[in-house]
Design a protein around this motif. Structure first.
Motif, PDB file in Angstrom:
ATOM      1  N   PRO A  63      13.015   3.413 -56.794  1.00 31.79           N
ATOM      2  CA  PRO A  63      13.375   2.306 -57.334  1.00 31.79           C
ATOM      3  C   PRO A  63      14.361   2.874 -58.662  1.00 31.79           C
ATOM      4  O   PRO A  63      13.846   3.792 -59.278  1.00 31.79           O
ATOM      5  CB  PRO A  63      12.210   1.801 -57.749  1.00 31.79           C
ATOM      6  CG  PRO A  63      11.111   1.778 -56.696  1.00 31.79           C
ATOM      7  CD  PRO A  63      11.565   3.375 -56.142  1.00 31.79           C
ATOM      8  N   LEU A  64      15.267   2.084 -58.974  1.00 29.78           N
ATOM      9  CA  LEU A  64      16.299   2.224 -59.881  1.00 29.78           C
ATOM     10  C   LEU A  64      16.031   1.414 -61.134  1.00 29.78           C
ATOM     11  O   LEU A  64      16.316   0.054 -60.957  1.00 29.78           O
ATOM     12  CB  LEU A  64      17.550   2.410 -59.587  1.00 29.78           C
ATOM     13  CG  LEU A  64      17.993   3.711 -58.612  1.00 29.78           C
ATOM     14  CD1 LEU A  64      19.426   3.717 -58.081  1.00 29.78           C
ATOM     15  CD2 LEU A  64      17.543   4.845 -59.239  1.00 29.78           C
ATOM     16  N   LEU A  65      15.538   1.905 -62.428  1.00 27.76           N
ATOM     17  CA  LEU A  65      15.067   1.147 -63.190  1.00 27.76           C
ATOM     18  C   LEU A  65      16.208   1.033 -64.456  1.00 27.76           C
ATOM     19  O   LEU A  65      16.671   2.221 -64.647  1.00 27.76           O
ATOM     20  CB  LEU A  65      13.703   1.310 -63.779  1.00 27.76           C
ATOM     21  CG  LEU A  65      12.733   1.023 -62.305  1.00 27.76           C
ATOM     22  CD1 LEU A  65      11.331   2.023 -62.833  1.00 27.76           C
ATOM     23  CD2 LEU A  65      12.336  -0.031 -61.985  1.00 27.76           C
ATOM     24  N   ALA A  66      16.057   0.146 -65.561  1.00 30.23           N
ATOM     25  CA  ALA A  66      16.735   0.555 -66.681  1.00 30.23           C
ATOM     26  C   ALA A  66      15.973   0.907 -67.894  1.00 30.23           C
ATOM     27  O   ALA A  66      14.870   0.512 -68.141  1.00 30.23           O
ATOM     28  CB  ALA A  66      17.420  -0.979 -67.082  1.00 30.23           C
ATOM     29  N   ASN A  67      16.595   1.660 -68.881  1.00 29.42           N
ATOM     30  CA  ASN A  67      15.964   2.006 -70.218  1.00 29.42           C
ATOM     31  C   ASN A  67      16.615   0.959 -71.055  1.00 29.42           C
ATOM     32  O   ASN A  67      17.819   0.702 -71.212  1.00 29.42           O
ATOM     33  CB  ASN A  67      16.458   3.595 -70.760  1.00 29.42           C
ATOM     34  CG  ASN A  67      15.761   4.462 -69.927  1.00 29.42           C
ATOM     35  OD1 ASN A  67      14.804   4.308 -69.131  1.00 29.42           O
ATOM     36  ND2 ASN A  67      16.124   5.660 -70.082  1.00 29.42           N
TER      37      ASN A  67
END
Ligand code: PEP
Ligand code: MG
Length: 553
Positions: free
Chosen positions: A260-264
């Motif tokens: 999973p690619l998540l945002a900061n």
């Protein structure tokens, strides 16, 4: 094959033959004027006006930042102080060419003596001088060479007028011997996305026609590279071109392993950009950024508004919120004591919250309330956790206040080394590679003089990551990465190979990382991780992983 070093601008790579920028015009001779001061002044007026007009036309053509830079340069040609200096020299019998040369040179020396930003403007002034003298002498101004074949431009430094108008269909990259990271060559190259390495000593010894590899990320220029080096650079270029075409979808390795690619995020303002870039949730919401200017602790109601908006944007998705990480580079007036000698080693992060527990209680209460009214899956984590006892404390207080999923950030080597014990208490870990690198290498992350130590490719940092990855796998607990390291596409693959189960980064990095993950299987990622761990320093780790990349056909 020789490798020259300089300051890279951006992350581009260029491969191609060199064309050298012609050298400067010769210095005008010190001859007495034969036409008299009035006629010389008339010539000066015409040449200065025409040069300023020419620069402005170039600016209008280029637009944007380039236009601002070129306007500033046109103003140099209009400058009344410079003009009176020229006139004074003409009145003393100099030719227009010589007077312009001497007056500009005097101002240039003054700028150089001032150093820093002002010294980097010296090139701009030189360029105006050359253009005015060329006009007076009836020759063409020195500039970018013309070519139908794509080339890498090598110059002492580029004037704004040149950089702004580079024809990007033929100029593959730029290498200069002068100039620093704030020179206009660098500023404009960054804006136009030109691959550039500036301040390269030895650049002027590169001969016309030699092949070079310009690697901005590495800050290097390889002259006359081997076939193998050229092949590698071309393969990297192809990989990057392929990335541009990758559709936005969930992060995964080539064999389908989900990552999973998540945002900061630091506020709710970035939500739209994160969603547009395909963020599958939020991996780090830096709540302290919401209250940097506050003089008193925010109320539950004030906080609730922000958290509610954030969680509503990600229905059904994971949103990891970090409780206030106050201290060091992010002091909060209502949480930190301003008089610590070493704030990075002081009462910061969870330590500061524990010392003002009501603030932590209010924040957890606001978060739990917002979560109970939305469908997002809220995870809450504590920053700067150094011990198992602190983990236990945080998990207990979070549970008491209605947070169902709580974990800790691993940013201090002690918690990486005790990851098995820490993850036995926490439901998840998220590795903050920025601080983990700072504390592992004992190098202040804000200090330029030790910036070379702040490299998350360092095997000492990666060994700590591997320790956490192993503990997470053994206990079946998620281990995310939320430091800048996750935004470096190749390092992201290494981190997955070392056990990271999700990656969180600024939204602009999501596309490149998504594309890179799709190039490698889980088995390859594990091999990358092992290769990096076996190196003795960061450069060695990078080289070891690059050596495993597929060779060009
Ligand atoms: C980190 O330290 O890597 C991190 C993600 O936290 P911050 O950069 O906010 O300190
Ligand atoms: Mg941190």
């Amino acid at each position: 094959m020789t490798t020259l070093e300089g300051v890279g601008v951006g992350r581009g790579i260029a491969v191609g033959p060199v064309l050298r920028m012609p050298e400067r015009l010769p210095e005008p001779a010190t001859l007495a004027s034969t036409i008299g001061p009035d006629s010389e002044k008339e010539r000066v007026t015409g040449a200065l006006a025409a040069t300023a007009a020419d620069i402005r036309v170039r600016g209008e053509k280029a637009g944007g930042k380039a236009q601002e830079v070129l306007e500033a340069q046109a103003l140099m040609a209009d400058d009344p102080t410079l003009r009176s200096d020229i006139d004074m020299r003409v009145d003393n019998g100099a030719t227009a060419e010589r007077a312009v040369f001497e007056a500009f040179a005097g101002f240039r020396d003054m700028l150089v003596a001032l150093g820093g930003y002002m010294a980097e403007r010296a090139t701009d002034l030189d360029d105006v001088s050359q253009r005015v003298i060329a006009r007076l002498s009836g020759v063409s101004a020195p500039g970018v060479p013309e070519s139908d074949i794509p080339f890498v431009l090598v110059a002492r430094d580029l004037a704004p007028a040149d950089t702004a108008l580079l024809d990007l269909s033929v100029v593959l990259g730029v290498v200069t011997s002068d100039g620093g990271p704030t020179s206009h060559t660098a500023i404009l190259a960054r804006e136009k996305g030109i691959t550039a390495v500036v301040g390269v000593s030895g650049a002027l010894d590169i001969t016309d026609g030699s092949t070079v590899i310009v690697d901005a990320a590495a800050g290097s220029v390889v002259v006359d590279p081997s076939e193998q080096e050229t092949g590698r650079a071309n393969a990297e270029l192809q990989r990057r071109a392929a990335r541009a075409d990758v559709p936005v979808g969930p992060g995964a390795l080539a064999d389908g392993t989900p990552v999973p690619l998540l945002a900061n995020l630091g506020s709710v303002d970035g939500l739209d950009a994160a969603l547009a870039a395909g963020a599958e949730g939020v991996g780090l919401f830096r709540t302290e950024f919401l209250f940097l200017d506050a003089s008193s602790a925010p109320t539950v109601a004030q906080q609730y508004g922000h958290y509610s908006k954030l969680l509503r944007a990600f229905p059904g998705k994971k949103v990891v919120v970090r409780v206030l990480d106050a201290g060091a580079d992010k002091p909060l007036a209502f949480l930190n004591d301003a008089h610590e000698e070493n704030p990075a080693l002081g009462l910061r992060g969870l330590r500061a919250l524990r010392a003002s527990e009501q603030i932590l209680r209010d924040q957890l209460t606001a978060l739990a309330r917002a979560a109970s009214e939305t469908d997002a899956e809220l995870w809450v984590m504590a920053p700067m956790v150094a011990t198992v006892e602190e983990t236990r404390y945080f998990v207990a207080i979070a549970r008491e206040l209605g947070i169902t999923t709580s974990g800790v950030m691993v940013e201090v080597p002690s918690s990486a080394l005790l990851a098995d014990r820490i993850l036995a208490e926490a439901q998840f870990a998220s590795i903050g590679t920025n601080d983990l690198t700072q504390y592992t290498l004992a190098a202040d992350r804000l200090l330029g003089s030790v910036a070379s130590f702040q490299d998350p490719w360092h095997p000492a940092v990666l060994r700590l990551v591997a320790e956490v990855g192993r503990a997470g796998a053994a206990l079946g607990k998620p281990v995310g990465i939320c430091g800048e390291a996750a935004a470096d596409p190749l390092l992201a693959v290494v981190l997955v190979g070392l056990g990271a189960t999700s990656l969180s980064m600024s939204p602009s990095a999501l596309g490149d990382v998504r594309a890179e993950l799709l190039q490698h299987t889980r088995e390859q990622a594990v091999a990358f991780g092992a290769a990096a761990l076996g190196a003795e320093d960061a450069a060695g780790a990078r080289a070891a992983v690059r050596a495993l990349l597929p060779r060009p056909a």
